[in-house]
Design a protein around this motif. Sequence first.
Motif, PDB file in Angstrom:
ATOM      1  N   TYR A 147      81.370  41.183  51.152  1.00 44.89           N
ATOM      2  CA  TYR A 147      81.713  40.776  52.397  1.00 44.89           C
ATOM      3  C   TYR A 147      80.463  41.215  53.539  1.00 44.89           C
ATOM      4  O   TYR A 147      80.295  40.499  54.185  1.00 44.89           O
ATOM      5  N   LYS A 148      80.015  42.324  53.242  1.00 45.14           N
ATOM      6  CA  LYS A 148      78.895  42.990  54.274  1.00 45.14           C
ATOM      7  C   LYS A 148      77.812  42.203  54.334  1.00 45.14           C
ATOM      8  O   LYS A 148      77.373  41.976  55.316  1.00 45.14           O
ATOM      9  N   ASP A 149      77.287  41.875  52.966  1.00 44.74           N
ATOM     10  CA  ASP A 149      76.087  40.879  52.929  1.00 44.74           C
ATOM     11  C   ASP A 149      76.483  39.538  53.656  1.00 44.74           C
ATOM     12  O   ASP A 149      75.232  38.889  54.587  1.00 44.74           O
ATOM     13  N   TRP A 150      77.627  38.810  53.434  1.00 46.22           N
ATOM     14  CA  TRP A 150      77.919  37.671  54.072  1.00 46.22           C
ATOM     15  C   TRP A 150      78.156  37.790  55.759  1.00 46.22           C
ATOM     16  O   TRP A 150      77.798  36.910  56.152  1.00 46.22           O
ATOM     17  N   LEU A 151      78.650  38.859  56.229  1.00 43.79           N
ATOM     18  CA  LEU A 151      78.802  38.992  57.574  1.00 43.79           C
ATOM     19  C   LEU A 151      77.527  39.517  58.157  1.00 43.79           C
ATOM     20  O   LEU A 151      77.144  38.877  59.420  1.00 43.79           O
ATOM     21  N   VAL A 152      76.515  40.053  57.575  1.00 47.65           N
ATOM     22  CA  VAL A 152      75.208  40.117  58.107  1.00 47.65           C
ATOM     23  C   VAL A 152      74.560  38.984  58.028  1.00 47.65           C
ATOM     24  O   VAL A 152      73.948  38.526  59.145  1.00 47.65           O
ATOM     25  N   ASN A 153      74.839  38.138  57.305  1.00 49.57           N
ATOM     26  CA  ASN A 153      74.126  36.661  57.342  1.00 49.57           C
ATOM     27  C   ASN A 153      74.586  35.585  58.382  1.00 49.57           C
ATOM     28  O   ASN A 153      73.602  35.209  59.141  1.00 49.57           O
ATOM     29  N   ALA A 154      75.812  35.796  58.399  1.00 50.36           N
ATOM     30  CA  ALA A 154      76.598  35.067  59.376  1.00 50.36           C
ATOM     31  C   ALA A 154      75.986  35.421  60.741  1.00 50.36           C
ATOM     32  O   ALA A 154      75.925  34.740  61.755  1.00 50.36           O
ATOM     33  N   SER A 155      76.307  36.818  60.954  1.00 50.28           N
ATOM     34  CA  SER A 155      75.831  37.296  62.289  1.00 50.28           C
ATOM     35  C   SER A 155      74.409  37.172  62.623  1.00 50.28           C
ATOM     36  O   SER A 155      74.201  36.964  63.940  1.00 50.28           O
ATOM     37  N   CYS A 156      73.375  36.947  61.889  1.00 54.28           N
ATOM     38  CA  CYS A 156      72.123  36.417  62.351  1.00 54.28           C
ATOM     39  C   CYS A 156      72.175  35.415  62.990  1.00 54.28           C
ATOM     40  O   CYS A 156      71.366  35.075  63.827  1.00 54.28           O
ATOM     41  N   PHE A 157      72.949  34.404  62.370  1.00 59.59           N
ATOM     42  CA  PHE A 157      72.906  33.139  62.981  1.00 59.59           C
ATOM     43  C   PHE A 157      73.648  32.951  64.271  1.00 59.59           C
ATOM     44  O   PHE A 157      73.136  32.553  65.317  1.00 59.59           O
ATOM     45  N   VAL A 158      74.738  33.610  64.282  1.00 58.75           N
ATOM     46  CA  VAL A 158      75.482  33.535  65.468  1.00 58.75           C
ATOM     47  C   VAL A 158      74.776  34.494  66.654  1.00 58.75           C
ATOM     48  O   VAL A 158      74.884  34.019  67.789  1.00 58.75           O
ATOM     49  N   ASN A 159      74.255  35.409  66.124  1.00 56.48           N
ATOM     50  CA  ASN A 159      73.402  36.312  67.273  1.00 56.48           C
ATOM     51  C   ASN A 159      72.467  35.453  68.024  1.00 56.48           C
ATOM     52  O   ASN A 159      72.099  35.405  69.102  1.00 56.48           O
ATOM     53  N   SER A 160      71.540  34.770  67.218  1.00 56.29           N
ATOM     54  CA  SER A 160      70.793  33.798  67.992  1.00 56.29           C
ATOM     55  C   SER A 160      71.294  32.750  68.716  1.00 56.29           C
ATOM     56  O   SER A 160      70.562  32.449  69.731  1.00 56.29           O
ATOM     57  N   ALA A 161      72.510  32.178  68.092  1.00 58.10           N
ATOM     58  CA  ALA A 161      72.951  31.089  68.993  1.00 58.10           C
ATOM     59  C   ALA A 161      73.527  31.868  70.362  1.00 58.10           C
ATOM     60  O   ALA A 161      73.430  31.373  71.562  1.00 58.10           O
ATOM     61  N   TYR A 201      68.077  27.431  69.353  1.00 54.14           N
ATOM     62  CA  TYR A 201      67.853  28.736  68.466  1.00 54.14           C
ATOM     63  C   TYR A 201      67.798  28.192  67.072  1.00 54.14           C
ATOM     64  O   TYR A 201      68.071  27.012  66.765  1.00 54.14           O
ATOM     65  N   SER A 202      67.301  29.329  66.395  1.00 59.25           N
ATOM     66  CA  SER A 202      67.297  29.209  64.873  1.00 59.25           C
ATOM     67  C   SER A 202      67.184  30.392  64.341  1.00 59.25           C
ATOM     68  O   SER A 202      67.091  31.315  64.948  1.00 59.25           O
ATOM     69  N   VAL A 203      66.964  30.274  63.034  1.00 62.79           N
ATOM     70  CA  VAL A 203      66.741  31.769  62.145  1.00 62.79           C
ATOM     71  C   VAL A 203      65.816  31.298  61.140  1.00 62.79           C
ATOM     72  O   VAL A 203      65.873  30.375  60.341  1.00 62.79           O
ATOM     73  N   TYR A 204      64.989  32.373  60.940  1.00 70.50           N
ATOM     74  CA  TYR A 204      63.799  32.355  59.895  1.00 70.50           C
ATOM     75  C   TYR A 204      64.331  33.016  58.643  1.00 70.50           C
ATOM     76  O   TYR A 204      64.992  34.041  58.680  1.00 70.50           O
ATOM     77  N   ASP A 205      64.399  32.093  57.496  1.00 74.57           N
ATOM     78  CA  ASP A 205      64.959  32.740  56.414  1.00 74.57           C
ATOM     79  C   ASP A 205      63.809  33.010  55.465  1.00 74.57           C
ATOM     80  O   ASP A 205      63.031  32.451  54.942  1.00 74.57           O
ATOM     81  N   MET A 206      63.812  34.476  55.329  1.00 72.10           N
ATOM     82  CA  MET A 206      62.535  35.177  54.872  1.00 72.10           C
ATOM     83  C   MET A 206      62.567  34.775  53.175  1.00 72.10           C
ATOM     84  O   MET A 206      61.465  34.945  52.644  1.00 72.10           O
ATOM     85  N   ALA A 207      63.819  34.574  52.648  1.00 71.26           N
ATOM     86  CA  ALA A 207      63.606  33.963  51.102  1.00 71.26           C
ATOM     87  C   ALA A 207      62.999  32.741  50.932  1.00 71.26           C
ATOM     88  O   ALA A 207      62.172  32.590  49.931  1.00 71.26           O
ATOM     89  N   TRP A 208      63.002  31.869  51.976  1.00 71.18           N
ATOM     90  CA  TRP A 208      62.457  30.553  51.732  1.00 71.18           C
ATOM     91  C   TRP A 208      61.381  30.009  52.702  1.00 71.18           C
ATOM     92  O   TRP A 208      60.895  29.056  52.752  1.00 71.18           O
ATOM     93  N   SER A 209      61.157  30.981  53.620  1.00 70.05           N
ATOM     94  CA  SER A 209      60.083  30.702  54.543  1.00 70.05           C
ATOM     95  C   SER A 209      60.364  29.508  55.411  1.00 70.05           C
ATOM     96  O   SER A 209      59.369  28.962  55.862  1.00 70.05           O
ATOM     97  N   THR A 210      61.692  29.324  55.843  1.00 68.88           N
ATOM     98  CA  THR A 210      61.905  28.062  56.662  1.00 68.88           C
ATOM     99  C   THR A 210      62.808  28.640  57.724  1.00 68.88           C
ATOM    100  O   THR A 210      63.322  29.612  57.849  1.00 68.88           O
ATOM    101  N   VAL A 211      62.994  27.754  58.868  1.00 68.50           N
ATOM    102  CA  VAL A 211      63.695  27.898  59.824  1.00 68.50           C
ATOM    103  C   VAL A 211      64.805  27.019  59.893  1.00 68.50           C
ATOM    104  O   VAL A 211      64.482  25.861  59.855  1.00 68.50           O
ATOM    105  N   ASN A 212      66.019  27.306  60.271  1.00 64.68           N
ATOM    106  CA  ASN A 212      67.059  26.536  60.238  1.00 64.68           C
ATOM    107  C   ASN A 212      68.311  27.226  61.233  1.00 64.68           C
ATOM    108  O   ASN A 212      68.164  28.237  61.439  1.00 64.68           O
ATOM    109  N   ALA A 213      69.037  26.241  61.502  1.00 63.32           N
ATOM    110  CA  ALA A 213      69.970  26.510  62.606  1.00 63.32           C
ATOM    111  C   ALA A 213      71.281  26.894  61.721  1.00 63.32           C
ATOM    112  O   ALA A 213      72.247  27.595  62.367  1.00 63.32           O
ATOM    113  N   THR A 214      71.608  26.844  60.560  1.00 59.24           N
ATOM    114  CA  THR A 214      72.565  27.109  59.696  1.00 59.24           C
ATOM    115  C   THR A 214      72.052  27.718  58.427  1.00 59.24           C
ATOM    116  O   THR A 214      70.835  27.454  58.213  1.00 59.24           O
ATOM    117  N   PRO A 215      73.021  28.485  57.731  1.00 61.60           N
ATOM    118  CA  PRO A 215      72.565  28.889  56.574  1.00 61.60           C
ATOM    119  C   PRO A 215      72.162  28.080  55.508  1.00 61.60           C
ATOM    120  O   PRO A 215      72.722  27.113  55.516  1.00 61.60           O
TER     121      PRO A 215
END
Length: 288
Positions: free
Chosen positions: A199-213, A234-248
Amino acid sequence: MDIIYRFDPYAPLDLKRPKNNKEALKTLHQGNCRFYSMVNHLQNVQDGKKVESMVVPISPVQLGIPVVGGLAQMHSPYAAVLGCADARVPIEHIFDCSSNDLFVVRVAGNVLGLECIGSIDYAATALRESLQSVIVLGHTNCGAVGAAVNVYLAPSSFAEVAFSHPVRTIIDRIMVSVRSAAEALEAVYGSKIAKNKQYKDWLVNASCFVNSAFTAYDLQREVNAVTKGLVVSYSVYDMAWSTVNATPIRNAQEAYDAHAFGTAPKNPEDLQAIAKEIAQCMELPTKR
């Protein structure tokens, strides 16, 4: 394997700039696709695959070198970016941008403090002739967001930062996004999700996107106060895939199927809807 930067002194200098927000976002997305291609190229070499040399054309203008000696370039970025200070997120690189393309403001957690507002206000007024877009760029595995999630899940840990006003300010600004992300995850997957070990990992991931928005929502109101017609995205840079996306996303292919940028929420209800969409895109195994 070679990556070659090639300068043709006889090639015409390309000074074309985006003329509106749509063109600016398209240019940034295309730049990120080029960056991902280079990263993928290097990874293929690392995996032992045979690849051809990559040639990257470049000009003096891209390097920030004055075309005429003794004469500095005019300051003319086409986009302003509020990003995180994380050293793993080199904003000009991930958008494959040249010198003078971006007006970059960086702070831990890409939060909107007074200094950041003042910097963006300057860009939105003094550089309005060239500026076509404003972007809030978060990133996955954000340490500032992770700290806010820790406080949310274990309030007693707040004592570790309670006596540091600067750090507390950053966490307080992110906390609204963490709460919104937690509510969205529960709404989509049920209340039992909080008991999952991940849950913690999921919440961090979701929060990164919500925080940007959420920051984009706040920043759009600030921008509207000093100029008209400038859109905040707004967007989020996914460090695992080197891409920018508005959703996970879960893989690189999803990056091309997803939207690279989202438009700043217009109201709190719109932000809640975006948070729920972010949660749905995660497609967690506990979905009811």
